[in-house]
Design a protein around this motif. Structure first.
Motif, PDB file in Angstrom:
ATOM      1  N   ALA A   1       0.833  -1.210   0.000  1.00  0.00           N
ATOM      2  CA  ALA A   1       0.000   0.000   0.000  1.00  0.00           C
ATOM      3  C   ALA A   1       0.863   1.255   0.000  1.00  0.00           C
ATOM      4  N   SER A   2       1.957   1.215   0.746  1.00  0.00           N
ATOM      5  CA  SER A   2       2.832   2.381   0.826  1.00  0.00           C
ATOM      6  C   SER A   2       3.475   2.704  -0.521  1.00  0.00           C
ATOM      7  N   GLU A   3       3.746   1.689  -1.335  1.00  0.00           N
ATOM      8  CA  GLU A   3       4.328   1.933  -2.653  1.00  0.00           C
ATOM      9  C   GLU A   3       3.341   2.648  -3.568  1.00  0.00           C
ATOM     10  N   LEU A   4       2.065   2.342  -3.413  1.00  0.00           N
ATOM     11  CA  LEU A   4       1.051   2.978  -4.248  1.00  0.00           C
ATOM     12  C   LEU A   4       0.759   4.414  -3.807  1.00  0.00           C
ATOM     13  N   THR A   5       0.835   4.669  -2.514  1.00  0.00           N
ATOM     14  CA  THR A   5       0.434   5.990  -2.012  1.00  0.00           C
ATOM     15  C   THR A   5       1.604   6.918  -1.721  1.00  0.00           C
ATOM     16  N   GLU A   6       2.838   6.413  -1.667  1.00  0.00           N
ATOM     17  CA  GLU A   6       3.999   7.239  -1.333  1.00  0.00           C
ATOM     18  C   GLU A   6       4.223   8.288  -2.416  1.00  0.00           C
ATOM     19  N   THR A   7       4.042   9.551  -2.052  1.00  0.00           N
ATOM     20  CA  THR A   7       4.046  10.623  -3.054  1.00  0.00           C
ATOM     21  C   THR A   7       5.441  11.067  -3.469  1.00  0.00           C
ATOM     22  N   ASP A   8       6.492  10.453  -2.905  1.00  0.00           N
ATOM     23  CA  ASP A   8       7.858  10.750  -3.347  1.00  0.00           C
ATOM     24  C   ASP A   8       8.480   9.608  -4.137  1.00  0.00           C
ATOM     25  N   LEU A   9       7.691   8.588  -4.434  1.00  0.00           N
ATOM     26  CA  LEU A   9       8.195   7.413  -5.135  1.00  0.00           C
ATOM     27  C   LEU A   9       7.680   7.418  -6.577  1.00  0.00           C
ATOM     28  N   PRO A  10       8.550   7.533  -7.579  1.00  0.00           N
ATOM     29  CA  PRO A  10       8.089   7.527  -8.972  1.00  0.00           C
ATOM     30  C   PRO A  10       7.354   6.228  -9.317  1.00  0.00           C
ATOM     31  N   LEU A  11       6.304   6.356 -10.111  1.00  0.00           N
ATOM     32  CA  LEU A  11       5.533   5.183 -10.502  1.00  0.00           C
ATOM     33  C   LEU A  11       6.385   4.202 -11.297  1.00  0.00           C
ATOM     34  N   GLU A  12       7.318   4.720 -12.090  1.00  0.00           N
ATOM     35  CA  GLU A  12       8.201   3.833 -12.840  1.00  0.00           C
ATOM     36  C   GLU A  12       9.021   2.951 -11.906  1.00  0.00           C
ATOM     37  N   ASP A  13       9.419   3.507 -10.752  1.00  0.00           N
ATOM     38  CA  ASP A  13      10.191   2.715  -9.786  1.00  0.00           C
ATOM     39  C   ASP A  13       9.336   1.599  -9.191  1.00  0.00           C
ATOM     40  N   VAL A  14       8.049   1.884  -8.977  1.00  0.00           N
ATOM     41  CA  VAL A  14       7.150   0.844  -8.459  1.00  0.00           C
ATOM     42  C   VAL A  14       7.062  -0.308  -9.454  1.00  0.00           C
ATOM     43  N   LEU A  15       6.900   0.023 -10.735  1.00  0.00           N
ATOM     44  CA  LEU A  15       6.825  -1.021 -11.759  1.00  0.00           C
ATOM     45  C   LEU A  15       8.108  -1.843 -11.813  1.00  0.00           C
ATOM     46  N   TRP A  16       9.249  -1.177 -11.678  1.00  0.00           N
ATOM     47  CA  TRP A  16      10.528  -1.882 -11.707  1.00  0.00           C
ATOM     48  C   TRP A  16      10.661  -2.823 -10.513  1.00  0.00           C
ATOM     49  N   ARG A  17      10.229  -2.359  -9.347  1.00  0.00           N
ATOM     50  CA  ARG A  17      10.298  -3.208  -8.165  1.00  0.00           C
ATOM     51  C   ARG A  17       9.455  -4.469  -8.347  1.00  0.00           C
ATOM     52  N   LEU A  18       8.299  -4.317  -8.959  1.00  0.00           N
ATOM     53  CA  LEU A  18       7.371  -5.437  -9.076  1.00  0.00           C
ATOM     54  C   LEU A  18       7.760  -6.417 -10.171  1.00  0.00           C
ATOM     55  N   PHE A  19       8.175  -5.892 -11.311  1.00  0.00           N
ATOM     56  CA  PHE A  19       8.294  -6.731 -12.495  1.00  0.00           C
ATOM     57  C   PHE A  19       9.710  -6.778 -13.075  1.00  0.00           C
ATOM     58  N   SER A  20      10.716  -6.489 -12.269  1.00  0.00           N
ATOM     59  CA  SER A  20      12.093  -6.447 -12.780  1.00  0.00           C
ATOM     60  C   SER A  20      12.577  -7.815 -13.252  1.00  0.00           C
ATOM     61  N   GLU A  21      11.924  -8.892 -12.821  1.00  0.00           N
ATOM     62  CA  GLU A  21      12.318 -10.218 -13.279  1.00  0.00           C
ATOM     63  C   GLU A  21      11.941 -10.454 -14.745  1.00  0.00           C
ATOM     64  N   SER A  22      11.028  -9.630 -15.268  1.00  0.00           N
ATOM     65  CA  SER A  22      10.607  -9.785 -16.658  1.00  0.00           C
ATOM     66  C   SER A  22      11.684  -9.246 -17.589  1.00  0.00           C
ATOM     67  N   ASP A  23      11.649  -9.719 -18.829  1.00  0.00           N
ATOM     68  CA  ASP A  23      12.647  -9.272 -19.801  1.00  0.00           C
ATOM     69  C   ASP A  23      12.553  -7.775 -20.055  1.00  0.00           C
ATOM     70  N   GLU A  24      11.330  -7.267 -20.068  1.00  0.00           N
ATOM     71  CA  GLU A  24      11.124  -5.854 -20.382  1.00  0.00           C
ATOM     72  C   GLU A  24       9.802  -5.391 -19.784  1.00  0.00           C
ATOM     73  N   VAL A  25       9.835  -4.228 -19.132  1.00  0.00           N
ATOM     74  CA  VAL A  25       8.616  -3.530 -18.724  1.00  0.00           C
ATOM     75  C   VAL A  25       8.585  -2.241 -19.526  1.00  0.00           C
ATOM     76  N   ARG A  26       7.663  -2.144 -20.434  1.00  0.00           N
ATOM     77  CA  ARG A  26       7.619  -1.032 -21.375  1.00  0.00           C
ATOM     78  C   ARG A  26       6.593   0.009 -20.918  1.00  0.00           C
ATOM     79  N   VAL A  27       7.073   1.185 -20.489  1.00  0.00           N
ATOM     80  CA  VAL A  27       6.165   2.282 -20.140  1.00  0.00           C
ATOM     81  C   VAL A  27       5.743   2.955 -21.439  1.00  0.00           C
ATOM     82  N   LEU A  28       4.442   2.893 -21.726  1.00  0.00           N
ATOM     83  CA  LEU A  28       3.941   3.325 -23.026  1.00  0.00           C
ATOM     84  C   LEU A  28       3.589   4.804 -23.060  1.00  0.00           C
TER      85      LEU A  28
END
Length: 300
Positions: free
Chosen positions: A215-242
């Motif tokens: 919950a803190s990752e979603l609501t933390e207003t100093d954490l870039p959304l791109e960083d949240v995606l990287w934390r969650l899905f970094s095991e994937s070959d590519e996370v493409r921000v469109l």
């Protein structure tokens, strides 16, 4: 204080190797504006904040300019009588009508069932012609509105979907964040879905990773959304921000709009609207503004 660059923003993303697409959003000042229109108790405020966040996530699935997404909950014998939110081109608005006396008698931490009673959630996509309107209705079941929306995708769209939403408060400021991830078998977003396997091994892996979001990752207003995606899905070959899209508080009420709505009523109905002073009084439930239109100024 919220970092303005990291709030009121909606990102689209894709995980091509896993045939997944998603949306991630964090709301701050825009959400504050929506909530400030009414003096909601904290529990009702948080329910509306969750609903507005869900509306942003669903609205982010729209592709066409001018398309609109509406999320509406109607209840039978619920403390909350009506909840309505909509999204159009990044503009959000929302409103809750509830029974104050019955709410005061609720437990400190009421459940979704106790707030809504027997309720139904309607999700409506208004798309440009010739596609028109598409609506799905599901029972309001589960521990949260997010679970009910997730069930909508399972029942109405048959798309494996994970949704997480969190509402937080820091120094008196409300923030809400949400994550929506969907599995689109047979190719990336934009390709026709030929079949859906709810137990697809690639989807199960993404579902576990996405479900680990805090919950803190979603609501933390100093954490870039791109960083949240990287934390969650970094095991994937590519996370493409469109793409990214700003979100704003956007109520469409103004005097011209009100006049246009009144003009669509039959002449006799318009006469019934006029008070003893010769005026038509209109209240906007979304933004709590009041409009007074003189009968003499209307073209009858």
């Amino acid at each position: 204080m919220a970092n303005p660059a990291l709030t009121d923003n909606l990102l689209s993303f894709a995980i091509p190797a896993k045939d997944c697409r998603g949306r991630i959003v964090r709301l701050g000042p825009a959400l504050d504006e929506i909530l400030a229109a009414h003096d909601y108790p904290s529990m009702i405020r948080n329910v509306l904040a969750e609903a507005v966040c869900l509306t942003a996530l669903l609205g982010g699935l729209l592709k066409d300019d001018g398309a609109q997404l509406t999320l509406q909950a109607q209840t039978e014998a619920g403390v909350i009588r009506l909840l309505a939110c909509d999204y159009k081109d990044g503009a959000l608005r929302g409103y809750v009508d509830y029974d104050r006396e019955r709410f005061a008698s609720q437990a400190i931490d009421p459940t979704l069932a106790s707030l809504f009673g027997k309720g139904y959630l309607a999700i409506t996509f208004d798309l440009p012609a010739p596609r028109g309107r598409n609506q799905g209705i599901v029972p309001l079941e589960g521990a949260s509105l997010a679970e009910a929306v997730q069930q909508y995708f399972f029942q109405s769209e048959q798309i494996p979907t994970l949704i997480r939403v969190a509402v937080g408060e820091n120094s008196g400021q409300i923030s809400a964040g949400g994550l929506l991830v969907q599995h689109l078998p047979e190719g990336e977003e934009g390709r026709e879905r030929l079949h859906v396997r709810l137990d697809h091994p690639e989807w199960e892996h993404i579902e576990i990773m996405g479900g680990s979001v805090q919950a803190s990752e979603l609501t933390e207003t100093d954490l870039p959304l791109e960083d949240v995606l990287w934390r969650l899905f970094s095991e994937s070959d590519e996370v493409r921000v469109l793409s990214g899209k700003p979100c704003v508080k956007g109520c469409r009420c103004n005097e011209d709009h009100i006049r246009g709505v009144i003009a669509r009523f039959p002449k006799e109905d318009k006469k019934d609207m006029v008070d003893d002073d010769g005026n038509i009084a209109i209240d906007c439930a979304f933004c709590s503004k009041k409009f007074t239109i003189t009968s003499a100024s209307l073209n009858n």
